[in-house]
Scaffold this motif. Structure first.
Motif, mmCIF file in Angstrom:
data_model
loop_
_atom_site.group_PDB
_atom_site.id
_atom_site.type_symbol
_atom_site.label_atom_id
_atom_site.label_comp_id
_atom_site.label_asym_id
_atom_site.label_seq_id
_atom_site.Cartn_x
_atom_site.Cartn_y
_atom_site.Cartn_z
ATOM 1 N N MET A 163 1.013 11.525 5.277
ATOM 2 C CA MET A 163 1.016 10.372 4.393
ATOM 3 C C MET A 163 -0.397 9.832 4.184
ATOM 4 N N SER A 164 -1.240 9.944 5.225
ATOM 5 C CA SER A 164 -2.596 9.393 5.140
ATOM 6 C C SER A 164 -3.380 10.024 4.002
ATOM 7 N N GLN A 165 -3.218 11.315 3.821
ATOM 8 C CA GLN A 165 -3.955 11.990 2.755
ATOM 9 C C GLN A 165 -3.546 11.440 1.385
ATOM 10 N N VAL A 166 -2.248 11.262 1.167
ATOM 11 C CA VAL A 166 -1.757 10.747 -0.112
ATOM 12 C C VAL A 166 -2.226 9.310 -0.319
ATOM 13 N N ILE A 210 0.842 -1.202 0.000
ATOM 14 C CA ILE A 210 0.000 0.000 0.000
ATOM 15 C C ILE A 210 0.873 1.247 0.000
ATOM 16 N N LEU A 211 1.938 1.227 0.802
ATOM 17 C CA LEU A 211 2.837 2.387 0.827
ATOM 18 C C LEU A 211 3.459 2.616 -0.543
ATOM 19 N N ALA A 212 3.910 1.537 -1.190
ATOM 20 C CA ALA A 212 4.552 1.671 -2.503
ATOM 21 C C ALA A 212 3.574 2.210 -3.531
ATOM 22 N N GLU A 213 2.337 1.758 -3.480
ATOM 23 C CA GLU A 213 1.329 2.243 -4.433
ATOM 24 C C GLU A 213 1.092 3.744 -4.265
ATOM 25 N N ALA A 214 1.279 4.223 -3.026
ATOM 26 C CA ALA A 214 1.107 5.654 -2.748
ATOM 27 C C ALA A 214 2.403 6.430 -2.915
ATOM 28 N N GLY A 215 3.484 5.725 -3.265
ATOM 29 C CA GLY A 215 4.745 6.402 -3.518
ATOM 30 C C GLY A 215 5.672 6.503 -2.320
ATOM 31 N N PHE A 216 5.425 5.717 -1.278
ATOM 32 C CA PHE A 216 6.272 5.760 -0.078
ATOM 33 C C PHE A 216 7.078 4.467 0.036
ATOM 34 N N ASP A 217 8.302 4.581 0.532
ATOM 35 C CA ASP A 217 9.126 3.393 0.735
ATOM 36 C C ASP A 217 9.370 3.086 2.207
ATOM 37 N N THR A 219 -4.882 5.292 -3.168
ATOM 38 C CA THR A 219 -5.189 3.858 -3.050
ATOM 39 C C THR A 219 -6.579 3.575 -2.500
ATOM 40 N N GLY A 220 -7.185 4.544 -1.855
ATOM 41 C CA GLY A 220 -8.489 4.310 -1.215
ATOM 42 C C GLY A 220 -8.369 3.689 0.157
ATOM 43 N N ALA A 221 -7.152 3.355 0.558
ATOM 44 C CA ALA A 221 -6.938 2.779 1.890
ATOM 45 C C ALA A 221 -6.694 3.906 2.905
ATOM 46 N N TYR A 222 -6.919 3.573 4.171
ATOM 47 C CA TYR A 222 -6.625 4.535 5.234
ATOM 48 C C TYR A 222 -5.159 4.432 5.638
ATOM 49 N N GLY A 223 -4.663 5.478 6.250
ATOM 50 C CA GLY A 223 -3.335 5.453 6.854
ATOM 51 C C GLY A 223 -3.492 5.452 8.361
ATOM 52 N N GLU A 224 -3.360 6.609 8.982
ATOM 53 C CA GLU A 224 -3.569 6.703 10.415
ATOM 54 C C GLU A 224 -5.069 6.607 10.717
#
Length: 452
Positions: A209-212, A190-197, A217-222
Motif C-alpha cells: 500500500m505504501s508504494q501506491v 489519505i487512504l481514500a485518495e490512494a484508493g484504499f478503504d 498522494t506524496g505521503a508515506y505509508g509504512e
C-alpha cells in the motif's frame, strides 16, 4: 486533498507521559517516545480507592505481621499520579500498620545513572519502578530479588508472555506493571485518495500500500523508525538464543528483510529522519505526511495536541502483524532490592502494587493496560470497541492483544548495546549502501563478542 506541511512543534509534555510512552511499542516502545498527550487529564474513571483497599485488606490479612520501612522509587509519575500512588500506599500501610512506605519519584532521564550507582554501592531503594533495560542491567549486579521464587504465588496472575519481561541470567527479576501493546492510528482521507478503504493488517500489505500511497498522494505509508531490534523478532527473527550466549539474527530471513527495506528506502517510500530519531512520528502524522502511525494507543492523542482536526478524522485499527504473529509489549516493572532491610515487606508491597485491583485502577487513571489477566478482563477495556475516538478504539484493540503479547527485548544484561549494534548495522545498509549480509555478519560478530 489539501495537506498541511507546516512545521509543528511538539507541545510541552509531562514527564510522566514519557514513561507511559516508554512502555509502548515502537515509539512504541520503549521509550523513547517523544511527545505528550493529556493522559492524566483523560483519566477515564477514578476507581473507588476505599473499596479497593478493603478488598486488598481482606486478601492479605494474613500478612498483617509485616514490618519495616520501605522506600518506593517511581519513574516520573509525579505529580500526574500522586493521588493514586499515595492512596495505594495508604491502603497498604493500613493493612500492615508496622510498615512505613516512603514514595520517591525520580526523573526518568536521571534514573539510569542513579540506580546503577546505587546498585554498585548496595544502596538501592527497597522497591523500584524500572524499565526493562534497567532491570536487566541491575540484575547483573545481583542486586534484585528473584521473583520466580519470591513471587511464585502470584506468577500465574500475569500474562505468560509478560512475566518473562524481567528475565535475565536464568531468572525473572521484576513483576510486570503497567504496559501497552501497539495499535494503528490512520488517516482515512489519505487512504481514500490512494484508493484504499481500510488500513493494512500485515507488514507485507503495508509496504504494498505504501508504494501506491506515495505515488498518488506524496505521503508515506509504512515508516521504519529507530526500533529495528523490535522489527526483527516481529518478523520471527530472534535476536539472541535462549541461553543468551549467541546472536541469532544473522539468518537468510534477516538478509531478505534488510534487502527489502533497502529497496523501499531507495524507492523513496520511507524517510531517514524518523529512522535516525530526527523527526517524531506524531509530528509527521499530524502534518498528514504519513498515512498511519503504529504506537501505543495511549499516545494517539498526541496528534490531538498537535492538530485537533487531523485527530478528529483519524481512526484506529489493530497493530500490523509480522511473520511471528505476535505483538510486542514492554511493561514498566516493579523490582525489589536484594539488600532491603525490610525484604518480606518489600516483596509484599511489590505484589500489592501489581495486583489486579491496583493495576485496574491505574489502567483507568492513566489509559494504560494491566499486565495481569484478571484486571484486563474488566469491561472498561472493552468499552472502546464501537467508539469513534481513535484512542478509545485503539485501547480496545490493544487490550485484545495482551493474551498473545510477548516482551521481545533480548534477555541479556547488555540489551542496550545489542540494540545499538543492530540499529547501527542497519543504518549502514540504508545510508552507506553496505551489503545486508556483510552488515549482519559484522553485527553478529560484535554481539557475540559482547556476550562472551
Amino acid at each position: 486533498m489539501m495537506r498541511k506541511w507546516r512545521t509543528m512543534g511538539l507541545t510541552t509534555m509531562g514527564s510522566a507521559l514519557l514513561l507511559l510512552a516508554a512502555c509502548g511499542d515502537n515509539a512504541e516502545d520503549n521509550a523513547e517516545a517523544s511527545g505528550s498527550n493529556g493522559n492524566a487529564g483523560e483519566a477515564n474513571e477514578v476507581a473507588d480507592n476505599q473499596s479497593n483497599g478493603d478488598t486488598n485488606a481482606t486478601t492479605n490479612a494474613s500478612d498483617a505481621e509485616l514490618s519495616g520501612e520501605i522506600e518506593f522509587m517511581t519513574l516520573s509519575l509525579l505529580p500526574a499520579f500522586e493521588d493514586y500512588l499515595n492512596n495505594m500506599i495508604a491502603d497498604f500501610e493500613e493493612m500492615h500498620p508496622g510498615v512505613d512506605v516512603t514514595l520517591r519519584d525520580v526523573p526518568f532521564e536521571q534514573a539510569e545513572q542513579l540506580v546503577l550507582t546505587q546498585a554498585s554501592s548496595g544502596d538501592l531503594p527497597d522497591v523500584m519502578n524500572l524499565n526493562t533495560d534497567f532491570v536487566k542491567q541491575i540484575a547483573a549486579y545481583g542486586a534484585l530479588v528473584n521473583m520466580d521464587e519470591a513471587a511464585a504465588d502470584v506468577k500465574d496472575d500475569f500474562f505468560e508472555g509478560l512475566w518473562t519481561t524481567g528475565y535475565v541470567n536464568g531468572a525473572t527479576y521484576a513483576l510486570p506493571w503497567y504496559t501497552t501493546t501497539s495499535g494503528l492510528i490512520y488517516n482515512p482521507d489519505i487512504l481514500a485518495e490512494a484508493g484504499f478503504d481500510a488500513p493494512p493488517s500485515t507488514y507485507e500489505e503495508a509496504w504494498e500500500m505504501s508504494q501506491v500511497i506515495y505515488e498518488t498522494t506524496g505521503a508515506y505509508g509504512e515508516v521504519v523508525d529507530e526500533q529495528m531490534h523490535m522489527l526483527l523478532p516481529k518478523h520471527d527473527i530472534p535476536t539472541v538464543d535462549e541461553e543468551s550466549l549467541t546472536a541469532t539474527f544473522n539468518t537468510p530471513e534477516a538478509v531478505e528483510l534488510w534487502t527489502h527495506l533497502k529497496e523501499q528506502y531507495d524507492a523513496g517510500l520511507f524517510p531517514d529522519d524518523v529512522m535516525l530519531g530526527q523527526v517524531a512520528m506524531p509530528e509527521l502524522y499530524a502534518q498528514e505526511r504519513v498515512a498511519w502511525w503504529a504506537t501505543g494507543p495511549q499516545l494517539f492523542r498526541q496528534v490531538n495536541d498537535l492538530d485537533p482536526e487531523v485527530y478528529e478524522k483519524s481512526l484506529a485499527a489493530p497493530a500490523l502483524l509480522g511473520p511471528a504473529g505476535r505483538q510486542h509489549a514492554n511493561p514498566m516493572n516493579i523490582s525489589v532490592s536484594s539488600s532491603s532491610d525490610s525484604l518480606d515487606a518489600a516483596v509484599e508491597f511489590a505484589k500489592f502494587v501489581t495486583n489486579a485491583e491496583n493495576q485496574l485502577e491505574f489502567g483507568k487513571e492513566a489509559s494504560v493496560l494491566p499486565s495481569v489477566a484478571e484486571a484486563a478482563e474488566d469491561p472498561f477495556f472493552a468499552e472502546g470497541e464501537d467508539s469513534e475516538d481513535a484512542m478509545e478504539r485503539g485501547r480496545f484493540y490493544a487490550a485484545q492483544q495482551l493474551e498473545d503479547a510477548v516482551n521481545m527485548t533480548p534477555s541479556v544484561e547488555q540489551v542496550s548495546q545489542v540494540n545499538e549494534i543492530i540499529r547501527d548495522s542497519f543504518h549502514r545498509v540504508i545510508l552507506e549502501d553496505m551489503d545486508p549480509q556483510v552488515a549482519l555478519d559484522q553485527a553478529e560478530a560484535e554481539v557475540n563478542a559482547l556476550l562472551q
